[in-house]
Write a protein that holds these residues in place. Structure first.
Motif, PDB file in Angstrom:
ATOM      1  N   ASP A 160       7.186   7.961   0.364  1.00 16.16           N
ATOM      2  CA  ASP A 160       8.739   7.945   0.135  1.00 16.16           C
ATOM      3  C   ASP A 160       9.368   7.465   1.562  1.00 16.16           C
ATOM      4  O   ASP A 160       9.970   8.571   2.349  1.00 16.16           O
ATOM      5  N   SER A 161       9.003   6.337   2.304  1.00 17.13           N
ATOM      6  CA  SER A 161       9.695   6.181   3.676  1.00 17.13           C
ATOM      7  C   SER A 161      10.999   5.551   3.314  1.00 17.13           C
ATOM      8  O   SER A 161      11.340   5.229   2.330  1.00 17.13           O
TER       9      SER A 161
ATOM     10  N   ALA B 228       5.219   0.543 -10.586  1.00 19.34           N
ATOM     11  CA  ALA B 228       3.937   1.055  -9.782  1.00 19.34           C
ATOM     12  C   ALA B 228       4.131   1.989  -8.597  1.00 19.34           C
ATOM     13  O   ALA B 228       2.669   2.217  -8.002  1.00 19.34           O
ATOM     14  N   PHE B 229       5.308   2.579  -8.096  1.00 20.97           N
ATOM     15  CA  PHE B 229       5.288   3.498  -7.193  1.00 20.97           C
ATOM     16  C   PHE B 229       4.668   4.622  -7.534  1.00 20.97           C
ATOM     17  O   PHE B 229       4.750   5.332  -8.543  1.00 20.97           O
TER      18      PHE B 229
ATOM     19  N   CYS C 101       0.774  -1.034  -0.035  1.00 25.01           N
ATOM     20  CA  CYS C 101       0.047   0.085  -0.103  1.00 25.01           C
ATOM     21  C   CYS C 101       0.903   1.370   0.003  1.00 25.01           C
ATOM     22  O   CYS C 101       0.457   2.114  -0.623  1.00 25.01           O
ATOM     23  N   ASP C 102       1.907   1.362   0.592  1.00 20.57           N
ATOM     24  CA  ASP C 102       2.718   2.303   0.913  1.00 20.57           C
ATOM     25  C   ASP C 102       3.432   2.603  -0.570  1.00 20.57           C
ATOM     26  O   ASP C 102       3.639   3.787  -1.146  1.00 20.57           O
TER      27      ASP C 102
ATOM     28  N   LYS D 235      -7.467   7.427  -1.413  1.00 23.87           N
ATOM     29  CA  LYS D 235      -7.109   7.503  -0.053  1.00 23.87           C
ATOM     30  C   LYS D 235      -6.456   6.056   0.265  1.00 23.87           C
ATOM     31  O   LYS D 235      -6.306   5.079  -0.251  1.00 23.87           O
ATOM     32  N   ARG D 236      -5.583   6.107   1.615  1.00 25.79           N
ATOM     33  CA  ARG D 236      -4.948   4.736   1.886  1.00 25.79           C
ATOM     34  C   ARG D 236      -5.987   3.879   2.446  1.00 25.79           C
ATOM     35  O   ARG D 236      -5.658   2.694   2.213  1.00 25.79           O
ATOM     36  N   THR D 237      -7.041   4.108   3.001  1.00 25.89           N
ATOM     37  CA  THR D 237      -7.928   3.354   3.484  1.00 25.89           C
ATOM     38  C   THR D 237      -8.653   2.484   2.146  1.00 25.89           C
ATOM     39  O   THR D 237      -8.869   1.477   1.902  1.00 25.89           O
TER      40      THR D 237
END
Length: 380
Positions: free
Chosen positions: A107-108, A121-122, A100-101, A129-131
């Motif tokens: 960009d962690s 795919a980045f 998901c990230d 939304k993340r949800t």
């Protein structure tokens, strides 16, 4: 649920299907909850019946119009290709949250350290939304397009990795479509609401709400109770909009009972007198169904039965009836007699007559022994 659990393959498949049905029931934001539950037991129920009584409407019927079915096949194909690349580069793959990230373009340090910020795919689903991305990934797992594999790490930590499922190729080939319930944008409705709002009225409502909040704090400190035990925030919001000035108007506020008024009503009404009365909320005309209707819904406005107490805490107790057999029973033997009453037979009869109006004991009481006549002469 582990794949190594006991039982045949058919039994495990049934268990997994039931688990998936339960998850789909929780994820469903469009269909009526009651319709889904009753259909499981073979009963037909219309969502219109659920919306007849606003107070008992399910959450999906309340949020009707806020969610709509959307085709997310292209996004699902991007997610499957990402999992396919991870499985090829690393046997175990990565977790669902890590995927998901990457899809959202986060960009962690973990994503950059693995070099996944250079993956095609980045950031492909950066606008979602993340949800929504997490729900999409879980839906792919439920549809057997992806699967989760549980592994135990070096330190005994259980990690769930995401891998390709048996239907992944069907989705990539275009033989499957992924449709999911997504929240509809409410920008137009919010603009229309802002245009209709009156700044002066909003200022009065906000000021009144702040006063009521302070009043609740003062009452909580005085009574030594928690603030939420007095009145909820929703009740204070409605009270600030309606701004009642009488007890009858205060009783029409949602969450206000006669008991609340007895304890706190005077102080709230005293503060509300400083504000002009507001416009009462429109009463729902469908709060109850007529008795002539064929529906079996309960009429919430029906008068209370006569055997219900005024406090509304259950049925009033009926007076106890004394059994006919108990009326004729002689309870003289159960009454206590003072030792002075044992002097003579005459005094005993007088005391028995005088004690007829005393309360009757619930259990027999032991009677003191009557002293024998001339016992002192015998001892001498």
């Amino acid at each position: 649920m582990s794949d190594e659990s006991q039982g045949s393959h058919a039994t495990r498949d049934v268990h997994f299907d039931n688990l998936n049905y339960m998850i789909q029931f929780c994820e469903n934001r469009l269909d009526c909850r009651r319709t889904q539950l009753l259909s499981y037991f073979g009963e037909d129920f219309s969502s219109e019946e659920c919306r007849k009584i606003p107070r008992t409407t399910c959450d999906n019927c309340v949020s009707r119009g806020k969610y709509a079915a959307k085709d997310l096949t292209s996004d699902a194909q991007v997610a499957v290709k990402l999992v396919k690349d991870f499985s090829a580069s690393r046997g175990n793959g990565f977790t669902l949250l890590h995927c998901c990230d990457v899809l959202r373009g986060t960009d962690s340090k973990k994503v950059a350290g693995a070099g996944h910020n250079r993956n095609p795919a980045f950031g492909k689903m950066k606008g979602q939304k993340r949800t929504v991305i997490e729900r999409l990934m879980r839906k792919l797992v439920l549809e057997n397009i992806l699967k989760e594999t549980i592994k135990v790490g070096l330190h005994g930590m259980v990690i769930c990795y995401i891998q390709l499922g048996r239907k992944a190729q069907d989705l990539l080939a275009g033989r499957l479509k992924i449709v999911m319930d997504v929240e509809v944008s409410q920008k137009r409705e919010s603009v229309a609401t802002e245009a209709k709002s009156n700044p002066a009225v909003d200022a009065v409502v906000k000021c009144c709400y702040d006063v009521l909040i302070q009043c609740r704090k003062d009452l909580a400190a005085e009574k030594r109770v928690a603030v939420h035990n007095i009145l909820s925030n929703d009740t204070l919001h409605e009270m600030s909009e309606v701004r009642p000035h009488t007890v009858e108007q205060l009783l029409n506020i949602t969450g206000v009972t006669q008991l609340k008024i007895d304890f706190y009503g005077a102080e709230f009404l005293k503060r509300l007198q400083n504000f002009p009365p507001g416009k009462p909320r429109a009463a729902a005309t469908s709060d109850f169904v007529d008795s002539s209707s064929s529906s079996n819904w309960i009429n919430t406005n029906a008068p209370a039965p006569s055997n219900i107490s005024k406090a509304g805490r259950g049925r009033a107790r009926k007076p106890r009836k004394t059994p006919a057999s108990a009326k004729s029973t002689n309870f003289d033997a159960y009454r206590y007699k003072s030792p002075s009453s044992f002097g003579s037979a005459t005094s005993n009869s007088n005391n028995a007559a005088a004690n007829t109006n005393q309360n009757v004991g619930l259990m027999p009481m032991p009677q003191p022994k009557k002293p024998k006549a001339n016992s002192m002469h015998r001892r001498l």
